[in-house]
Design a protein around this motif. Structure first.
Motif, PDB file in Angstrom:
ATOM      1  N   VAL A 246      29.913  43.829  35.785  1.00  0.00           N
ATOM      2  CA  VAL A 246      30.372  43.499  37.332  1.00  0.00           C
ATOM      3  C   VAL A 246      31.502  42.702  37.174  1.00  0.00           C
ATOM      4  O   VAL A 246      32.225  42.212  36.460  1.00  0.00           O
ATOM      5  CB  VAL A 246      29.205  42.667  37.614  1.00  0.00           C
ATOM      6  CG1 VAL A 246      27.738  43.498  37.406  1.00  0.00           C
ATOM      7  CG2 VAL A 246      28.908  41.351  36.939  1.00  0.00           C
ATOM      8  N   ASP A 247      31.871  42.793  38.644  1.00  0.00           N
ATOM      9  CA  ASP A 247      33.176  42.092  39.033  1.00  0.00           C
ATOM     10  C   ASP A 247      33.168  40.584  38.579  1.00  0.00           C
ATOM     11  O   ASP A 247      32.239  39.809  38.686  1.00  0.00           O
ATOM     12  CB  ASP A 247      33.616  42.231  40.502  1.00  0.00           C
ATOM     13  CG  ASP A 247      34.835  41.850  40.962  1.00  0.00           C
ATOM     14  OD1 ASP A 247      35.398  40.854  40.436  1.00  0.00           O
ATOM     15  OD2 ASP A 247      35.278  42.217  41.903  1.00  0.00           O
ATOM     16  N   GLN A 248      34.388  40.311  37.707  1.00  0.00           N
ATOM     17  CA  GLN A 248      34.252  39.111  37.000  1.00  0.00           C
ATOM     18  C   GLN A 248      34.317  38.000  38.180  1.00  0.00           C
ATOM     19  O   GLN A 248      34.365  36.792  37.847  1.00  0.00           O
ATOM     20  CB  GLN A 248      35.368  38.880  36.058  1.00  0.00           C
ATOM     21  CG  GLN A 248      36.763  38.914  36.696  1.00  0.00           C
ATOM     22  CD  GLN A 248      37.995  38.801  35.501  1.00  0.00           C
ATOM     23  OE1 GLN A 248      37.805  37.782  34.771  1.00  0.00           O
ATOM     24  NE2 GLN A 248      38.698  39.785  35.383  1.00  0.00           N
ATOM     25  N   THR A 249      34.620  38.274  39.216  1.00  0.00           N
ATOM     26  CA  THR A 249      34.579  37.173  40.375  1.00  0.00           C
ATOM     27  C   THR A 249      33.383  36.947  40.846  1.00  0.00           C
ATOM     28  O   THR A 249      33.306  35.873  41.926  1.00  0.00           O
ATOM     29  CB  THR A 249      35.811  37.606  41.385  1.00  0.00           C
ATOM     30  OG1 THR A 249      35.248  38.623  42.110  1.00  0.00           O
ATOM     31  CG2 THR A 249      37.251  37.727  40.907  1.00  0.00           C
ATOM     32  N   THR A 250      32.277  37.806  40.581  1.00  0.00           N
ATOM     33  CA  THR A 250      31.118  37.432  41.191  1.00  0.00           C
ATOM     34  C   THR A 250      30.465  36.007  41.068  1.00  0.00           C
ATOM     35  O   THR A 250      30.604  35.591  39.877  1.00  0.00           O
ATOM     36  CB  THR A 250      29.990  38.578  40.752  1.00  0.00           C
ATOM     37  OG1 THR A 250      30.474  39.969  40.732  1.00  0.00           O
ATOM     38  CG2 THR A 250      28.689  38.348  41.586  1.00  0.00           C
ATOM     39  N   SER A 251      30.082  35.498  42.018  1.00  0.00           N
ATOM     40  CA  SER A 251      29.578  34.198  42.200  1.00  0.00           C
ATOM     41  C   SER A 251      30.439  33.052  41.782  1.00  0.00           C
ATOM     42  O   SER A 251      30.090  31.942  41.383  1.00  0.00           O
ATOM     43  CB  SER A 251      28.452  33.954  41.007  1.00  0.00           C
ATOM     44  OG  SER A 251      27.434  34.908  41.035  1.00  0.00           O
ATOM     45  N   LEU A 252      32.038  33.500  41.984  1.00  0.00           N
ATOM     46  CA  LEU A 252      32.827  32.475  41.780  1.00  0.00           C
ATOM     47  C   LEU A 252      33.879  32.328  42.742  1.00  0.00           C
ATOM     48  O   LEU A 252      34.010  33.458  43.358  1.00  0.00           O
ATOM     49  CB  LEU A 252      33.490  32.859  40.459  1.00  0.00           C
ATOM     50  CG  LEU A 252      32.693  32.778  39.228  1.00  0.00           C
ATOM     51  CD1 LEU A 252      33.488  33.159  37.821  1.00  0.00           C
ATOM     52  CD2 LEU A 252      32.287  31.245  38.667  1.00  0.00           C
ATOM     53  N   ALA A 253      34.119  31.142  43.273  1.00  0.00           N
ATOM     54  CA  ALA A 253      35.065  31.065  44.285  1.00  0.00           C
ATOM     55  C   ALA A 253      36.590  30.641  43.653  1.00  0.00           C
ATOM     56  O   ALA A 253      36.759  30.071  42.748  1.00  0.00           O
ATOM     57  CB  ALA A 253      34.853  29.664  45.016  1.00  0.00           C
ATOM     58  N   ALA A 254      37.544  31.398  44.254  1.00  0.00           N
ATOM     59  CA  ALA A 254      38.914  31.287  43.794  1.00  0.00           C
ATOM     60  C   ALA A 254      39.753  30.217  44.573  1.00  0.00           C
ATOM     61  O   ALA A 254      39.144  29.845  45.650  1.00  0.00           O
ATOM     62  CB  ALA A 254      39.749  32.722  43.910  1.00  0.00           C
TER      63      ALA A 254
ATOM     64  N   HIS B   8      52.965  36.727  32.777  1.00  0.00           N
ATOM     65  CA  HIS B   8      51.687  36.754  31.770  1.00  0.00           C
ATOM     66  C   HIS B   8      50.304  36.880  32.706  1.00  0.00           C
ATOM     67  O   HIS B   8      49.611  37.707  32.622  1.00  0.00           O
ATOM     68  CB  HIS B   8      51.660  35.709  30.864  1.00  0.00           C
ATOM     69  CG  HIS B   8      50.491  35.772  29.877  1.00  0.00           C
ATOM     70  ND1 HIS B   8      50.356  36.378  28.985  1.00  0.00           N
ATOM     71  CD2 HIS B   8      49.274  34.893  30.266  1.00  0.00           C
ATOM     72  CE1 HIS B   8      49.065  36.193  28.310  1.00  0.00           C
ATOM     73  NE2 HIS B   8      48.418  35.275  29.189  1.00  0.00           N
ATOM     74  N   PHE B   9      50.313  35.937  33.756  1.00  0.00           N
ATOM     75  CA  PHE B   9      49.159  35.930  34.299  1.00  0.00           C
ATOM     76  C   PHE B   9      49.038  36.615  35.683  1.00  0.00           C
ATOM     77  O   PHE B   9      47.863  37.004  36.003  1.00  0.00           O
ATOM     78  CB  PHE B   9      49.232  34.149  34.983  1.00  0.00           C
ATOM     79  CG  PHE B   9      48.852  33.262  33.721  1.00  0.00           C
ATOM     80  CD1 PHE B   9      47.374  33.544  32.974  1.00  0.00           C
ATOM     81  CD2 PHE B   9      49.665  32.676  33.210  1.00  0.00           C
ATOM     82  CE1 PHE B   9      47.187  32.760  31.799  1.00  0.00           C
ATOM     83  CE2 PHE B   9      49.254  31.665  32.179  1.00  0.00           C
ATOM     84  CZ  PHE B   9      48.073  31.725  31.494  1.00  0.00           C
ATOM     85  N   ALA B  10      50.271  37.209  35.950  1.00  0.00           N
ATOM     86  CA  ALA B  10      49.991  38.547  36.920  1.00  0.00           C
ATOM     87  C   ALA B  10      49.521  39.656  36.463  1.00  0.00           C
ATOM     88  O   ALA B  10      48.888  40.246  37.091  1.00  0.00           O
ATOM     89  CB  ALA B  10      51.478  38.674  37.597  1.00  0.00           C
TER      90      ALA B  10
ATOM     91  N   GLY C  52      42.021  37.996  37.678  1.00  0.00           N
ATOM     92  CA  GLY C  52      41.942  36.715  36.889  1.00  0.00           C
ATOM     93  C   GLY C  52      41.859  35.346  37.528  1.00  0.00           C
ATOM     94  O   GLY C  52      42.098  35.354  39.029  1.00  0.00           O
ATOM     95  N   PHE C  53      41.775  34.329  37.193  1.00  0.00           N
ATOM     96  CA  PHE C  53      41.726  33.190  37.800  1.00  0.00           C
ATOM     97  C   PHE C  53      42.676  32.050  37.806  1.00  0.00           C
ATOM     98  O   PHE C  53      42.521  30.842  37.962  1.00  0.00           O
ATOM     99  CB  PHE C  53      40.308  32.380  37.603  1.00  0.00           C
ATOM    100  CG  PHE C  53      39.157  32.926  38.404  1.00  0.00           C
ATOM    101  CD1 PHE C  53      38.773  32.828  39.687  1.00  0.00           C
ATOM    102  CD2 PHE C  53      38.416  33.893  37.653  1.00  0.00           C
ATOM    103  CE1 PHE C  53      37.658  33.353  40.442  1.00  0.00           C
ATOM    104  CE2 PHE C  53      37.386  34.778  38.291  1.00  0.00           C
ATOM    105  CZ  PHE C  53      37.115  34.332  39.827  1.00  0.00           C
TER     106      PHE C  53
END
Length: 316
Positions: A308-316, A234-236, A241-242
């Motif tokens: 924009v890319d949903q990962t912008t400004s966010l650390a994984a 599911h999450f793959a 995603g995070f």
């Protein structure tokens, strides 16, 4: 042209975290109401109506008031309160919840940010129910611990004022009527509310949640490997995603399962543990209650809404 973003309630814990994450963005113009006008409805209305996106970091009643102050059809809203969590016309801002949810958020005028506690439960059980491994009427219980920052400025001041004398592990919600129950039930796709027993720990942020599963009464009992495979698949499928699913392990003790393990990231990590002979399992989620549980999710939703890319400004 930079998108204008107004954080209504930027002086609160979540608002401050969102502003910090967005401060260096060149694609945004952060507009701020003067301190002396924060409680002036006419001043707030002016800022709400000239924003491209308004992020509400307010108590529920004030969040409803802010929405009512918007008179145009152009200001988009992300509400970090619980005022609109199960309201019609609002997209639920958990992008990885199901395939297509990120697109729903991207297209929405109104997005309700998820609560911190519900995300651990929803991530753990919704894919299992959707894939038939658990029935919707499964008698579900849910517990865990969160840092005291989840209680806002009042709880932060109380814990930090008491220092080492503060309760190390304090259960709450013992009237079993927590405000997150409707959200958990609706988006967990449950037939009835879970038995929810949250607690707060004497540390600033980070949370660990547990969904114990006593599977023996089911007509078809899933194995730990089957539970894990459904969650992993599911999450793959949630691109960029995070939410990640840790490898399936047979262990008796997991010191690495620290509620603070993924602090300062937007990650939510799931772990599956099982004893197939006993038909028992537990799904454990670890995430930052101020990250994926609050401000990180709001920034992720903002990114989706702005294309924009949903990962912008966010650390994984």
């Amino acid at each position: 042209m930079a998108a204008r973003v107004f954080i209504d309630g930027e002086a609160g814990t979540t608002g401050l975290q969102i502003r910090e994450r967005l401060a260096m963005r060149r694609d945004l113009e952060l507009i701020s109401i003067p301190d002396e006008s924060r409680k002036d409805p006419s001043a707030r209305a002016d800022f709400l109506n000239k924003a491209d996106v308004a992020i509400l970091c307010l108590p529920d009643a004030a969040a409803r008031e802010s929405v009512a102050l918007i008179e145009n059809d152009t200001t988009r809203v992300i509400d970090a309160s619980s005022a609109h969590r199960v309201a019609d016309g609002w997209a639920y801002g958990f992008a990885e919840m199901e395939r297509g949810q990120a697109d729903n958020i991207a297209a929405a005028m109104r997005v309700t940010n998820p609560g911190c506690w519900p995300q651990g439960l929803i991530a753990s059980v919704r894919p299992l129910i959707a894939n038939g491994l658990l029935p919707a009427d499964f008698p579900l219980s849910y517990h865990g611990v969160s840092g005291y920052s989840g209680g806002g400025k009042g709880m932060i001041a109380d814990y930090e004022g008491r220092g080492t004398s503060a309760n190390v592990h304090a259960p709450y919600g013992l009237g079993f009527n927590h405000k997150h129950l409707p959200e958990m039930t609706a988006y967990g796709q449950l037939a009835s509310a879970p038995l929810f027993t949250p607690s707060v720990g004497n540390y600033y942020k980070g949370m660990l949640t547990v969904v114990p599963l006593n599977l023996a009464g089911l007509d078809r009992i899933p194995t730990g490997a089957q539970l894990h495979a459904v969650l992993a698949d599911h999450f793959a499928g949630a691109a960029n995603g995070f939410v990640e699913v840790a490898p399936l392990e047979e262990i008796e003790r997991a010191d690495f399962l620290d509620p603070q393990a993924v602090n300062d990231t937007n990650l939510l990590r799931l772990h599956v543990f099982a004893n197939d002979a006993r038909a028992q399992a537990a799904i454990i989620a670890v995430y930052d209650n101020l990250g994926k549980g609050a401000s990180g999710a709001a920034v992720q939703n903002l990114n989706l809404m702005l294309g924009v890319d949903q990962t912008t400004s966010l650390a994984a």
